[in-house]
Design a protein around this motif. Structure first.
Motif, PDB file in Angstrom:
ATOM      1  N   VAL A   1     -32.373 -47.695 -51.783  1.00 27.79           N
ATOM      2  CA  VAL A   1     -33.310 -48.427 -50.932  1.00 27.79           C
ATOM      3  C   VAL A   1     -32.689 -48.882 -49.617  1.00 27.79           C
ATOM      4  O   VAL A   1     -33.410 -49.263 -48.701  1.00 27.79           O
ATOM      5  CB  VAL A   1     -33.964 -49.631 -51.648  1.00 27.79           C
ATOM      6  N   SER A   2     -31.357 -48.810 -49.513  1.00 25.88           N
ATOM      7  CA  SER A   2     -30.704 -49.204 -48.261  1.00 25.88           C
ATOM      8  C   SER A   2     -30.341 -47.991 -47.408  1.00 25.88           C
ATOM      9  O   SER A   2     -29.771 -48.140 -46.332  1.00 25.88           O
ATOM     10  CB  SER A   2     -29.444 -50.029 -48.558  1.00 25.88           C
ATOM     11  N   GLY A   3     -30.661 -46.797 -47.893  1.00 24.14           N
ATOM     12  CA  GLY A   3     -30.347 -45.590 -47.142  1.00 24.14           C
ATOM     13  C   GLY A   3     -28.891 -45.175 -47.260  1.00 24.14           C
ATOM     14  O   GLY A   3     -28.422 -44.324 -46.506  1.00 24.14           O
ATOM     15  N   ASN A   4     -28.164 -45.748 -48.210  1.00 21.67           N
ATOM     16  CA  ASN A   4     -26.742 -45.446 -48.381  1.00 21.67           C
ATOM     17  C   ASN A   4     -26.459 -44.447 -49.495  1.00 21.67           C
ATOM     18  O   ASN A   4     -25.307 -44.192 -49.804  1.00 21.67           O
ATOM     19  CB  ASN A   4     -25.968 -46.747 -48.668  1.00 21.67           C
ATOM     20  N   GLY A   5     -27.496 -43.914 -50.099  1.00 19.37           N
ATOM     21  CA  GLY A   5     -27.309 -42.938 -51.162  1.00 19.37           C
ATOM     22  C   GLY A   5     -28.311 -41.815 -51.017  1.00 19.37           C
ATOM     23  O   GLY A   5     -29.433 -42.023 -50.561  1.00 19.37           O
ATOM     24  N   SER A   6     -27.900 -40.631 -51.383  1.00 15.06           N
ATOM     25  CA  SER A   6     -28.771 -39.465 -51.322  1.00 15.06           C
ATOM     26  C   SER A   6     -29.557 -39.352 -52.618  1.00 15.06           C
ATOM     27  O   SER A   6     -28.967 -39.182 -53.686  1.00 15.06           O
ATOM     28  CB  SER A   6     -27.932 -38.206 -51.124  1.00 15.06           C
ATOM     29  N   PRO A   7     -30.902 -39.436 -52.538  1.00 16.41           N
ATOM     30  CA  PRO A   7     -31.687 -39.305 -53.765  1.00 16.41           C
ATOM     31  C   PRO A   7     -31.476 -37.958 -54.451  1.00 16.41           C
ATOM     32  O   PRO A   7     -31.466 -37.886 -55.679  1.00 16.41           O
ATOM     33  CB  PRO A   7     -33.132 -39.492 -53.314  1.00 16.41           C
ATOM     34  N   VAL A   8     -31.276 -36.897 -53.676  1.00 18.94           N
ATOM     35  CA  VAL A   8     -31.064 -35.573 -54.267  1.00 18.94           C
ATOM     36  C   VAL A   8     -29.749 -35.548 -55.039  1.00 18.94           C
ATOM     37  O   VAL A   8     -29.693 -35.089 -56.186  1.00 18.94           O
ATOM     38  CB  VAL A   8     -31.092 -34.475 -53.176  1.00 18.94           C
ATOM     39  N   THR A   9     -28.690 -36.082 -54.434  1.00 19.02           N
ATOM     40  CA  THR A   9     -27.395 -36.127 -55.119  1.00 19.02           C
ATOM     41  C   THR A   9     -27.478 -36.990 -56.366  1.00 19.02           C
ATOM     42  O   THR A   9     -26.959 -36.629 -57.423  1.00 19.02           O
ATOM     43  CB  THR A   9     -26.300 -36.664 -54.169  1.00 19.02           C
ATOM     44  N   MET A  10     -28.147 -38.139 -56.251  1.00 17.52           N
ATOM     45  CA  MET A  10     -28.289 -39.022 -57.414  1.00 17.52           C
ATOM     46  C   MET A  10     -29.042 -38.322 -58.538  1.00 17.52           C
ATOM     47  O   MET A  10     -28.696 -38.456 -59.707  1.00 17.52           O
ATOM     48  CB  MET A  10     -29.021 -40.312 -57.026  1.00 17.52           C
ATOM     49  N   PHE A  11     -30.075 -37.566 -58.188  1.00 20.84           N
ATOM     50  CA  PHE A  11     -30.859 -36.844 -59.181  1.00 20.84           C
ATOM     51  C   PHE A  11     -30.016 -35.743 -59.824  1.00 20.84           C
ATOM     52  O   PHE A  11     -29.995 -35.603 -61.048  1.00 20.84           O
ATOM     53  CB  PHE A  11     -32.116 -36.252 -58.530  1.00 20.84           C
ATOM     54  N   MET A  12     -29.288 -34.992 -59.003  1.00 23.60           N
ATOM     55  CA  MET A  12     -28.489 -33.878 -59.509  1.00 23.60           C
ATOM     56  C   MET A  12     -27.345 -34.359 -60.400  1.00 23.60           C
ATOM     57  O   MET A  12     -26.936 -33.647 -61.306  1.00 23.60           O
ATOM     58  CB  MET A  12     -27.946 -33.032 -58.352  1.00 23.60           C
ATOM     59  N   THR A  13     -26.840 -35.568 -60.145  1.00 22.38           N
ATOM     60  CA  THR A  13     -25.744 -36.119 -60.955  1.00 22.38           C
ATOM     61  C   THR A  13     -26.274 -37.017 -62.075  1.00 22.38           C
ATOM     62  O   THR A  13     -25.491 -37.714 -62.721  1.00 22.38           O
ATOM     63  CB  THR A  13     -24.747 -36.886 -60.066  1.00 22.38           C
ATOM     64  N   ARG A  14     -27.574 -37.054 -62.265  1.00 21.65           N
ATOM     65  CA  ARG A  14     -28.253 -37.810 -63.328  1.00 21.65           C
ATOM     66  C   ARG A  14     -28.081 -39.323 -63.197  1.00 21.65           C
ATOM     67  O   ARG A  14     -28.246 -40.058 -64.147  1.00 21.65           O
ATOM     68  CB  ARG A  14     -27.797 -37.344 -64.717  1.00 21.65           C
ATOM     69  N   LYS A  15     -27.773 -39.791 -62.000  1.00 19.43           N
ATOM     70  CA  LYS A  15     -27.723 -41.236 -61.758  1.00 19.43           C
ATOM     71  C   LYS A  15     -29.117 -41.761 -61.453  1.00 19.43           C
ATOM     72  O   LYS A  15     -29.361 -42.954 -61.518  1.00 19.43           O
ATOM     73  CB  LYS A  15     -26.752 -41.560 -60.619  1.00 19.43           C
ATOM     74  N   LEU A  16     -29.998 -40.852 -61.099  1.00 13.62           N
ATOM     75  CA  LEU A  16     -31.414 -41.148 -60.883  1.00 13.62           C
ATOM     76  C   LEU A  16     -32.192 -40.180 -61.765  1.00 13.62           C
ATOM     77  O   LEU A  16     -32.036 -38.963 -61.636  1.00 13.62           O
ATOM     78  CB  LEU A  16     -31.792 -40.945 -59.407  1.00 13.62           C
ATOM     79  N   LYS A  17     -32.990 -40.742 -62.665  1.00 12.96           N
ATOM     80  CA  LYS A  17     -33.795 -39.904 -63.542  1.00 12.96           C
ATOM     81  C   LYS A  17     -35.250 -40.023 -63.107  1.00 12.96           C
ATOM     82  O   LYS A  17     -35.708 -41.111 -62.765  1.00 12.96           O
ATOM     83  CB  LYS A  17     -33.610 -40.333 -64.996  1.00 12.96           C
ATOM     84  N   VAL A  18     -35.939 -38.887 -63.128  1.00 11.93           N
ATOM     85  CA  VAL A  18     -37.338 -38.862 -62.722  1.00 11.93           C
ATOM     86  C   VAL A  18     -38.158 -38.270 -63.855  1.00 11.93           C
ATOM     87  O   VAL A  18     -37.846 -37.190 -64.361  1.00 11.93           O
ATOM     88  CB  VAL A  18     -37.543 -38.024 -61.439  1.00 11.93           C
ATOM     89  N   ALA A  19     -39.190 -39.000 -64.252  1.00 13.57           N
ATOM     90  CA  ALA A  19     -40.155 -38.487 -65.226  1.00 13.57           C
ATOM     91  C   ALA A  19     -41.477 -38.323 -64.484  1.00 13.57           C
ATOM     92  O   ALA A  19     -41.855 -39.177 -63.682  1.00 13.57           O
ATOM     93  CB  ALA A  19     -40.309 -39.465 -66.390  1.00 13.57           C
TER      94      ALA A  19
END
Length: 152
Positions: A116-134
């Protein structure tokens, strides 16, 4: 885990601009961010971030989108917020409603702050499973363009 430093604990997050918040998140380590997200301070930070989403919303980017996005922030305890986008408006509510979300995003405290602060890549987070999407991954992948987020 590190306790929040006194200057962070005493910070009035309501008076911090999105750009200042992004700079604060950028200069803190993951361990320091995790320390920040403890107890009452965590509650204040999450309430402030979600409270600003309606103001940071970019209706011109949403077009005719109608969707409920559920945010599950893991940690102690798990916190749930929902963002409802409909007819060019954005409404945020704390807690889980009976609405069926089109996408559910699940992530830890540190990842949420970076996202939310623009300091992380959502794509990278998703690919590394730090962000899960259902649900609708396409919708989730385009969420950042719906809000004015500082460039990290």
């Amino acid at each position: 885990m590190a306790e929040p430093t006194p200057d962070l604990a005493g910070l009035d997050f309501g008076s911090v601009t999105p750009e200042e918040f992004a700079a604060l998140v950028r200069k803190l380590s993951a361990k320091e961010l995790a320390g920040l997200m403890r107890g009452e301070l965590r509650t204040r930070v999450l309430a402030e971030v979600f409270g600003r989403m309606e103001r940071q919303f970019r209706p011109e980017s949403a077009g005719s989108l109608n969707a409920v996005i559920r945010w599950e922030i893991t940690g102690e305890p798990v916190v749930v917020y929902e963002t409802e986008i409909a007819d060019g408006t954005c409404a945020v509510r704390a807690g889980r409603s009976d609405a069926a979300p089109r996408a559910t995003l699940t992530m830890g405290d540190v990842e949420f702050l970076k996202l939310v602060s623009g300091n992380g890549s959502p794509v990278t987070m998703f690919m590394t499973r730090k962000l899960k999407v259902a649900g609708d991954v396409g919708l989730a992948s385009g969420l950042t363009r719906l809000f004015d987020i500082p460039k990290g």
